[in-house]
Design a protein around this motif. Structure first.
Motif, PDB file in Angstrom:
ATOM      1  N   ALA A 167     118.736 -50.522  58.419  1.00 11.64           N
ATOM      2  CA  ALA A 167     117.517 -50.082  59.107  1.00 11.64           C
ATOM      3  C   ALA A 167     116.436 -51.157  59.031  1.00 11.64           C
ATOM      4  O   ALA A 167     115.747 -51.431  60.031  1.00 11.64           O
ATOM      5  CB  ALA A 167     117.018 -48.777  58.486  1.00 11.64           C
ATOM      6  N   LEU A 168     116.268 -51.766  57.861  1.00 12.94           N
ATOM      7  CA  LEU A 168     115.284 -52.843  57.728  1.00 12.94           C
ATOM      8  C   LEU A 168     115.662 -54.033  58.602  1.00 12.94           C
ATOM      9  O   LEU A 168     114.804 -54.650  59.243  1.00 12.94           O
ATOM     10  CB  LEU A 168     115.178 -53.261  56.263  1.00 12.94           C
ATOM     11  N   PHE A 169     116.943 -54.364  58.635  1.00 10.94           N
ATOM     12  CA  PHE A 169     117.437 -55.455  59.484  1.00 10.94           C
ATOM     13  C   PHE A 169     117.169 -55.159  60.963  1.00 10.94           C
ATOM     14  O   PHE A 169     116.660 -56.017  61.704  1.00 10.94           O
ATOM     15  CB  PHE A 169     118.934 -55.651  59.241  1.00 10.94           C
ATOM     16  N   ARG A 170     117.497 -53.969  61.393  1.00  3.51           N
ATOM     17  CA  ARG A 170     117.297 -53.608  62.797  1.00  3.51           C
ATOM     18  C   ARG A 170     115.818 -53.671  63.180  1.00  3.51           C
ATOM     19  O   ARG A 170     115.465 -54.113  64.277  1.00  3.51           O
ATOM     20  CB  ARG A 170     117.858 -52.209  63.062  1.00  3.51           C
ATOM     21  N   HIS A 171     114.963 -53.222  62.259  1.00  2.00           N
ATOM     22  CA  HIS A 171     113.524 -53.218  62.540  1.00  2.00           C
ATOM     23  C   HIS A 171     112.949 -54.630  62.553  1.00  2.00           C
ATOM     24  O   HIS A 171     112.205 -55.004  63.463  1.00  2.00           O
ATOM     25  CB  HIS A 171     112.812 -52.367  61.483  1.00  2.00           C
ATOM     26  N   LEU A 172     113.297 -55.429  61.553  1.00  6.87           N
ATOM     27  CA  LEU A 172     112.679 -56.742  61.391  1.00  6.87           C
ATOM     28  C   LEU A 172     113.265 -57.801  62.323  1.00  6.87           C
ATOM     29  O   LEU A 172     112.522 -58.589  62.914  1.00  6.87           O
ATOM     30  CB  LEU A 172     112.833 -57.209  59.936  1.00  6.87           C
ATOM     31  N   VAL A 173     114.587 -57.832  62.441  1.00  7.11           N
ATOM     32  CA  VAL A 173     115.250 -58.905  63.176  1.00  7.11           C
ATOM     33  C   VAL A 173     115.521 -58.512  64.626  1.00  7.11           C
ATOM     34  O   VAL A 173     115.218 -59.262  65.557  1.00  7.11           O
ATOM     35  CB  VAL A 173     116.558 -59.320  62.469  1.00  7.11           C
ATOM     36  N   LEU A 174     116.113 -57.323  64.805  1.00  8.10           N
ATOM     37  CA  LEU A 174     116.484 -56.918  66.161  1.00  8.10           C
ATOM     38  C   LEU A 174     115.341 -56.249  66.927  1.00  8.10           C
ATOM     39  O   LEU A 174     115.465 -56.030  68.138  1.00  8.10           O
ATOM     40  CB  LEU A 174     117.681 -55.961  66.107  1.00  8.10           C
ATOM     41  N   LYS A 175     114.278 -55.911  66.192  1.00  6.32           N
ATOM     42  CA  LYS A 175     113.115 -55.244  66.798  1.00  6.32           C
ATOM     43  C   LYS A 175     113.501 -53.919  67.453  1.00  6.32           C
ATOM     44  O   LYS A 175     112.952 -53.516  68.481  1.00  6.32           O
ATOM     45  CB  LYS A 175     112.437 -56.151  67.838  1.00  6.32           C
ATOM     46  N   GLU A 176     114.465 -53.242  66.864  1.00  2.23           N
ATOM     47  CA  GLU A 176     114.916 -51.955  67.385  1.00  2.23           C
ATOM     48  C   GLU A 176     114.122 -50.812  66.758  1.00  2.23           C
ATOM     49  O   GLU A 176     113.615 -50.917  65.634  1.00  2.23           O
ATOM     50  CB  GLU A 176     116.409 -51.751  67.078  1.00  2.23           C
ATOM     51  N   LYS A 177     114.057 -49.705  67.466  1.00  2.86           N
ATOM     52  CA  LYS A 177     113.434 -48.503  66.939  1.00  2.86           C
ATOM     53  C   LYS A 177     114.402 -47.832  65.974  1.00  2.86           C
ATOM     54  O   LYS A 177     115.587 -47.688  66.273  1.00  2.86           O
ATOM     55  CB  LYS A 177     113.065 -47.546  68.069  1.00  2.86           C
ATOM     56  N   VAL A 178     113.906 -47.426  64.825  1.00  2.00           N
ATOM     57  CA  VAL A 178     114.728 -46.811  63.781  1.00  2.00           C
ATOM     58  C   VAL A 178     114.342 -45.343  63.636  1.00  2.00           C
ATOM     59  O   VAL A 178     113.150 -45.007  63.568  1.00  2.00           O
ATOM     60  CB  VAL A 178     114.545 -47.541  62.435  1.00  2.00           C
ATOM     61  N   GLU A 179     115.343 -44.469  63.600  1.00  2.00           N
ATOM     62  CA  GLU A 179     115.080 -43.044  63.367  1.00  2.00           C
ATOM     63  C   GLU A 179     114.473 -42.856  61.989  1.00  2.00           C
ATOM     64  O   GLU A 179     114.949 -43.425  61.003  1.00  2.00           O
ATOM     65  CB  GLU A 179     116.389 -42.260  63.470  1.00  2.00           C
ATOM     66  N   ARG A 180     113.415 -42.039  61.877  1.00  2.00           N
ATOM     67  CA  ARG A 180     112.686 -41.941  60.611  1.00  2.00           C
ATOM     68  C   ARG A 180     113.424 -41.105  59.567  1.00  2.00           C
ATOM     69  O   ARG A 180     113.603 -41.518  58.427  1.00  2.00           O
ATOM     70  CB  ARG A 180     111.288 -41.350  60.846  1.00  2.00           C
ATOM     71  N   ILE A 181     113.865 -39.917  59.915  1.00  2.00           N
ATOM     72  CA  ILE A 181     114.538 -39.033  58.962  1.00  2.00           C
ATOM     73  C   ILE A 181     116.032 -39.030  59.267  1.00  2.00           C
ATOM     74  O   ILE A 181     116.451 -38.648  60.361  1.00  2.00           O
ATOM     75  CB  ILE A 181     113.998 -37.591  59.040  1.00  2.00           C
ATOM     76  N   ASN A 182     116.818 -39.457  58.283  1.00  2.00           N
ATOM     77  CA  ASN A 182     118.270 -39.557  58.469  1.00  2.00           C
ATOM     78  C   ASN A 182     118.958 -38.802  57.338  1.00  2.00           C
ATOM     79  O   ASN A 182     119.227 -39.346  56.271  1.00  2.00           O
ATOM     80  CB  ASN A 182     118.685 -41.031  58.451  1.00  2.00           C
ATOM     81  N   TYR A 183     119.206 -37.516  57.575  1.00  2.00           N
ATOM     82  CA  TYR A 183     119.810 -36.679  56.546  1.00  2.00           C
ATOM     83  C   TYR A 183     121.308 -36.932  56.464  1.00  2.00           C
ATOM     84  O   TYR A 183     122.008 -36.967  57.485  1.00  2.00           O
ATOM     85  CB  TYR A 183     119.558 -35.208  56.827  1.00  2.00           C
ATOM     86  N   MET A 184     121.785 -37.091  55.247  1.00  2.00           N
ATOM     87  CA  MET A 184     123.215 -37.193  55.000  1.00  2.00           C
ATOM     88  C   MET A 184     123.856 -35.806  55.035  1.00  2.00           C
ATOM     89  O   MET A 184     123.182 -34.804  54.758  1.00  2.00           O
ATOM     90  CB  MET A 184     123.473 -37.813  53.620  1.00  2.00           C
ATOM     91  N   PRO A 185     125.139 -35.715  55.338  1.00  2.00           N
ATOM     92  CA  PRO A 185     125.837 -34.432  55.213  1.00  2.00           C
ATOM     93  C   PRO A 185     125.803 -33.950  53.759  1.00  2.00           C
ATOM     94  O   PRO A 185     125.794 -34.761  52.828  1.00  2.00           O
ATOM     95  CB  PRO A 185     127.267 -34.754  55.638  1.00  2.00           C
ATOM     96  N   ILE A 186     125.750 -32.655  53.570  1.00  2.00           N
ATOM     97  CA  ILE A 186     125.841 -32.066  52.230  1.00  2.00           C
ATOM     98  C   ILE A 186     127.294 -31.640  52.051  1.00  2.00           C
ATOM     99  O   ILE A 186     127.720 -30.599  52.542  1.00  2.00           O
ATOM    100  CB  ILE A 186     124.870 -30.880  52.074  1.00  2.00           C
ATOM    101  N   ASP A 187     128.062 -32.461  51.364  1.00  2.00           N
ATOM    102  CA  ASP A 187     129.506 -32.256  51.247  1.00  2.00           C
ATOM    103  C   ASP A 187     129.829 -31.383  50.034  1.00  2.00           C
ATOM    104  O   ASP A 187     129.339 -31.643  48.931  1.00  2.00           O
ATOM    105  CB  ASP A 187     130.217 -33.598  51.115  1.00  2.00           C
ATOM    106  N   ILE A 188     130.650 -30.371  50.230  1.00  2.00           N
ATOM    107  CA  ILE A 188     131.061 -29.461  49.158  1.00  2.00           C
ATOM    108  C   ILE A 188     132.515 -29.757  48.802  1.00  2.00           C
ATOM    109  O   ILE A 188     133.408 -29.625  49.640  1.00  2.00           O
ATOM    110  CB  ILE A 188     130.905 -27.994  49.603  1.00  2.00           C
ATOM    111  N   LEU A 189     132.737 -30.140  47.556  1.00  2.00           N
ATOM    112  CA  LEU A 189     134.055 -30.581  47.133  1.00  2.00           C
ATOM    113  C   LEU A 189     134.608 -29.688  46.030  1.00  2.00           C
ATOM    114  O   LEU A 189     133.895 -29.303  45.099  1.00  2.00           O
ATOM    115  CB  LEU A 189     133.990 -32.027  46.644  1.00  2.00           C
ATOM    116  N   ILE A 190     135.885 -29.364  46.149  1.00  2.00           N
ATOM    117  CA  ILE A 190     136.621 -28.610  45.133  1.00  2.00           C
ATOM    118  C   ILE A 190     137.861 -29.416  44.776  1.00  2.00           C
ATOM    119  O   ILE A 190     138.186 -30.407  45.445  1.00  2.00           O
ATOM    120  CB  ILE A 190     136.988 -27.200  45.641  1.00  2.00           C
TER     121      ILE A 190
END
Length: 340
Positions: A306-329
């Motif tokens: 995300a930092l690379f995309r913002h600084l070098v590529l000048k791309e817009k970065v999504e602010r909130i990026n939630y990871m999946p909540i994985d349930i493991l047994i």
């Protein structure tokens, strides 16, 4: 090909200066026709600009949770190595707020173009991010989201929902009147991390909403004094023999499992977080019934990207990026791919 000067093309490609709408259309048509993509490595090297990123995370031992996060950072660093990006790793003790605060003066003296900040100590992290805000240094948050910041992005789970799910999993394997132990690891400076506080908030909310009638007992364990924990746990279970269900809101679930193994307590149902090796071992033996995972390597990798995309590529970065909540047994853990 477009019938305009090279200077006009340059201004259009780099979005600078005034260009007529007609020229824009001509150049855009040619770019589409030839399927133009900039050589970003050549551009970066031609500009000769170097980017220095600060990565501020807890130090770790082999096999611990933050090593997995660091693995993702390492992979991202390799991917952006040709773009004049330097990553400086700065470590603190995740159980001692003072160790984080001690880093801040040096961070303020050095010049960085971006930062990755682990938010275990909320107030301290806020103080640091305000400094970055003042200097207009973009930063990415990891571990837990703090809504009072101007972060470029956040990568991690929704901590409240993660705790809410933990309560559902535990409730499904006990009676509504059963007592519960919440095992907490004591930290210096801050009693609990930002993420743990949010997880416990969600956990208690679920129990209240669904009519849990038992008691909830906090059990404080020393993160830096493991020799004292056996006495603490012995004392707790002598006073609360009926407690057979519990949860730990971080990756240290194996510490309590070691105690259960030592005391041969096989009738306790425990839920924990993160798939570090020691936790997985106890998931297989049945001491831990569920592990809730959050893909830490992906978090580390995507934060640097995300930092690379913002600084070098000048791309817009999504602010909130939630990871999946994985349930493991134990029946599905061997199929789980937590990596990039």
């Amino acid at each position: 090909m477009a019938g305009v000067s090279t200077g006009t093309v340059d201004r259009i490609l780099h979005n600078r200066g005034k260009v007529s709408e007609e020229a824009h259309k001509k150049v855009a048509a040619v770019l589409k026709k030839i399927d133009y993509h900039p050589n970003l490595i050549a551009r970066s090297l031609a500009l000769k600009k170097k980017y220095k990123l600060a990565v501020i995370i807890p130090h770790f031992a082999d096999g611990q949770y933050w090593q997995i996060v660091s693995n993702g950072i390492d992979k991202a660093e390799q991917e952006v190595a040709n773009y004049n990006i330097e990553i400086e790793r700065i470590y603190f003790d995740q159980y001692d707020r003072n160790s984080f605060d001690a880093l801040v003066p040096a961070l303020r003296e050095n010049e960085y173009h971006g930062a990755l900040v682990a938010t275990l100590f909320q107030d301290s992290a806020l103080a640091l991010t305000r400094h970055f805000d003042t200097l207009k240094i973009p930063y990415v948050l990891i571990d837990a989201y703090i809504d009072r910041t101007r972060c470029l992005a956040y990568y991690g789970t929704n901590s409240y929902d993660s705790g809410y799910i933990g309560a559902k999993l535990l409730s499904d394997q006990m009676h509504p009147h059963d007592d519960i132990a919440i095992f907490r690891f004591i930290r210096k400076g801050d009693v609990f991390s930002t993420q743990v506080l949010k997880r416990e908030e969600g956990f208690r909310a679920y129990l209240e909403e669904h009519g849990h009638r038992g008691n909830i007992f906090p059990v404080h364990i020393h993160a830096d004094k493991p020799e004292n924990n056996i006495k603490l746990l012995d004392s707790f279970f002598m006073q609360h023999e009926t407690v057979k269900n519990g949860i730990i809101f971080n990756s240290k679930v194996h510490v309590v499992c070691d105690y259960f193994h030592e005391r041969q307590k096989g009738d306790f149902k425990l839920i924990g977080y993160d798939i570090v090796r020691e936790n997985v071992k106890y998931l297989h033996t049945g001491v831990v019934t569920h592990l809730i995972a959050q893909r830490p390597e992906v978090q580390g990798f995507n934060s640097i990207r995300a930092l690379f995309r913002h600084l070098v590529l000048k791309e817009k970065v999504e602010r909130i990026n939630y990871m999946p909540i994985d349930i493991l047994i134990k029946e599905n853990i061997r199929y789980y791919n937590n990596y990039i």
